[in-house]
Design a protein around this motif. Sequence first.
Motif, short mmCIF file in Angstrom:
data_model
loop_
_atom_site.label_atom_id
_atom_site.label_comp_id
_atom_site.label_asym_id
_atom_site.label_seq_id
_atom_site.Cartn_x
_atom_site.Cartn_y
_atom_site.Cartn_z
N TYR A 80 2.35 14.44 -3.70
CA TYR A 80 2.88 13.09 -3.57
C TYR A 80 1.81 12.16 -3.02
O TYR A 80 1.06 12.54 -2.10
N VAL A 81 1.77 10.95 -3.56
CA VAL A 81 0.81 9.93 -3.13
C VAL A 81 1.57 8.66 -2.77
O VAL A 81 2.34 8.14 -3.60
N VAL A 82 1.39 8.19 -1.55
CA VAL A 82 1.90 6.88 -1.14
C VAL A 82 0.74 5.91 -1.26
O VAL A 82 -0.26 6.03 -0.53
N ASN A 83 0.83 4.98 -2.19
CA ASN A 83 -0.26 4.05 -2.46
C ASN A 83 -0.03 2.75 -1.71
O ASN A 83 0.91 2.01 -1.99
N GLN A 84 -0.92 2.47 -0.75
CA GLN A 84 -0.80 1.30 0.11
C GLN A 84 -1.78 0.24 -0.36
O GLN A 84 -2.98 0.35 -0.13
N VAL A 85 -1.26 -0.78 -1.03
CA VAL A 85 -2.06 -1.89 -1.53
C VAL A 85 -1.71 -3.12 -0.73
O VAL A 85 -0.53 -3.45 -0.55
N LEU A 86 -2.72 -3.82 -0.21
CA LEU A 86 -2.48 -4.99 0.62
C LEU A 86 -1.61 -6.00 -0.10
O LEU A 86 -1.86 -6.34 -1.26
N GLY A 87 -0.56 -6.46 0.58
CA GLY A 87 0.34 -7.46 0.00
C GLY A 87 1.45 -6.89 -0.85
O GLY A 87 2.25 -7.67 -1.39
N SER A 88 1.53 -5.56 -0.99
CA SER A 88 2.56 -4.94 -1.82
C SER A 88 3.30 -3.87 -1.03
O SER A 88 2.73 -3.25 -0.13
N GLN A 89 4.54 -3.63 -1.41
CA GLN A 89 5.29 -2.54 -0.81
C GLN A 89 4.68 -1.22 -1.28
O GLN A 89 4.36 -1.06 -2.45
N PRO A 90 4.45 -0.24 -0.38
CA PRO A 90 3.84 1.02 -0.79
C PRO A 90 4.65 1.72 -1.87
O PRO A 90 5.88 1.85 -1.76
N HIS A 91 3.97 2.17 -2.90
CA HIS A 91 4.59 2.90 -4.01
C HIS A 91 4.42 4.40 -3.79
O HIS A 91 3.38 4.85 -3.30
N LEU A 92 5.42 5.16 -4.21
CA LEU A 92 5.35 6.63 -4.13
C LEU A 92 5.29 7.20 -5.54
O LEU A 92 6.09 6.85 -6.41
N ASP A 125 10.18 3.48 -3.92
CA ASP A 125 9.21 2.80 -3.07
C ASP A 125 9.52 3.05 -1.61
O ASP A 125 10.69 3.17 -1.21
N PHE A 126 8.47 3.08 -0.80
CA PHE A 126 8.65 3.19 0.64
C PHE A 126 9.33 1.92 1.15
O PHE A 126 8.85 0.81 0.90
N PRO A 127 10.46 2.02 1.87
CA PRO A 127 11.23 0.83 2.25
C PRO A 127 10.81 0.18 3.56
O PRO A 127 11.34 -0.88 3.92
N GLY A 128 9.90 0.80 4.31
CA GLY A 128 9.53 0.28 5.62
C GLY A 128 8.54 -0.87 5.53
O GLY A 128 8.24 -1.40 4.46
#
Length: 426
Positions: A302-314, A329-332
């Motif tokens: 599993y990869v949580v992709n953290q892109v500035l300005g966007s909700q992290p995608h899983l 999507d990560f809801p936090g």
Amino acid sequence: MCLITGCSKTPEPAKIVNTNVVLPSQAALVSVQPTGPATAEVIVKLTSAIKPTDWRLTAQTASGTVLALNSVEEQVYDPFSLTILQLSALNPGQAYTLRLGFRYNQKDTLTLERTYTHTTYNPWKRLAQLPFNSGDFTGSIVSFVSDLDRTGSTVQVTRYVDAETWQRALFNYQLNTWYDYNPPYLTLRRGLIEYVLYYHNVDRSYFYGMGYQTDDLFPDKYIYSRDLYAIFPAGGSRVFPYYQGEDGEVVYFTTTEWAFFLTNNGSPAMRGIYAQFDQEARAPLPEKPGIMATFSLGETGYVVNQVLGSQPHLFAYDSQKDIWTRKADFPGTQRSRGIGFSVNGKGYFGLGTASDQRGLRDIWQYDPATDKWQYLTDYPGQGNRYLVVWSGPKRAYLGWGYESQTEVESSGHRLVGCTDFWEFAP
């Protein structure tokens, strides 16, 4: 002192922590964790330069009511000491503000603030700290060779100290003790990669290498290493061919027999390295990577992709079918440098820093059976980025790393190294 928001170089986004802006904390609020329905343990870390009259800790409710803090114990290490206190008269679900003020440089005063919400649920156990106050406060953690049952009874952490030294330490869970151990016989580097694969789910293969080097004359230049080495139940070998992915800060996850590598802020390309050294390109991540966090559940990564300005995608990667699938999507809170790990069939993601560099401590649980996230707990420790993290079937270890400290009446955040270490057993 250098504030993250005021420095010419910041570690976000960056391939490494800029150690020129990292300061050892003269005083720090290490942890707050519940010990009962109305009590919590609070730990303050003090270096030898701090006198008893040089610091003060207060705790109060949102309405301004000041709570009692009673001293319980002092633990003395070589470069620092820990003062353990008890906070009483707490109510579950209520938030409290803790402020630690202290003098440093024998003249200046700094006040740090932290919010704590009391709860009766506590999956955390405070473990022994490794006393150090220099070098990188992070490293590569992996189960030790004697951990054949894969429970994490012993793990080893290798960290970069300086251009001529690195340190390897073993943590024994049963004894709750750190031991010095021989560092790897390898050219000194930062960002050492270490992982374990099990050929046919039996034969343990320990891999180590890669990472990068820097030059003081060219501080923004990174020289990436591509060499990997393996140790088997009998003997060892250089891994050939060398890693053939792109240069950059790699992240990886492992299944039973494979390790899979992606590059932060790079292309979506992914490479796999087999337990018997076969290396091949695999299906790319379906979107451009930002800063990624990973965890594994069985043969799925599993990869949580953290892109500035966007909700992290899983994204979930089926290693046997070579297929990526977008998950919930990560809801936090949006963040960067969050961390991922797994325990007992569930995935976890949290910590990191918000867009304003505020440190975050929330931990969220992901259930692959329902494809749902839920908030679970706050990390009680000090760090919130670049932590060392180990996943296991019964427990995970988290610790060390760096804390983005919130300063009172300031828009800046202080980045300091951490030495606390924790067991997480939900």
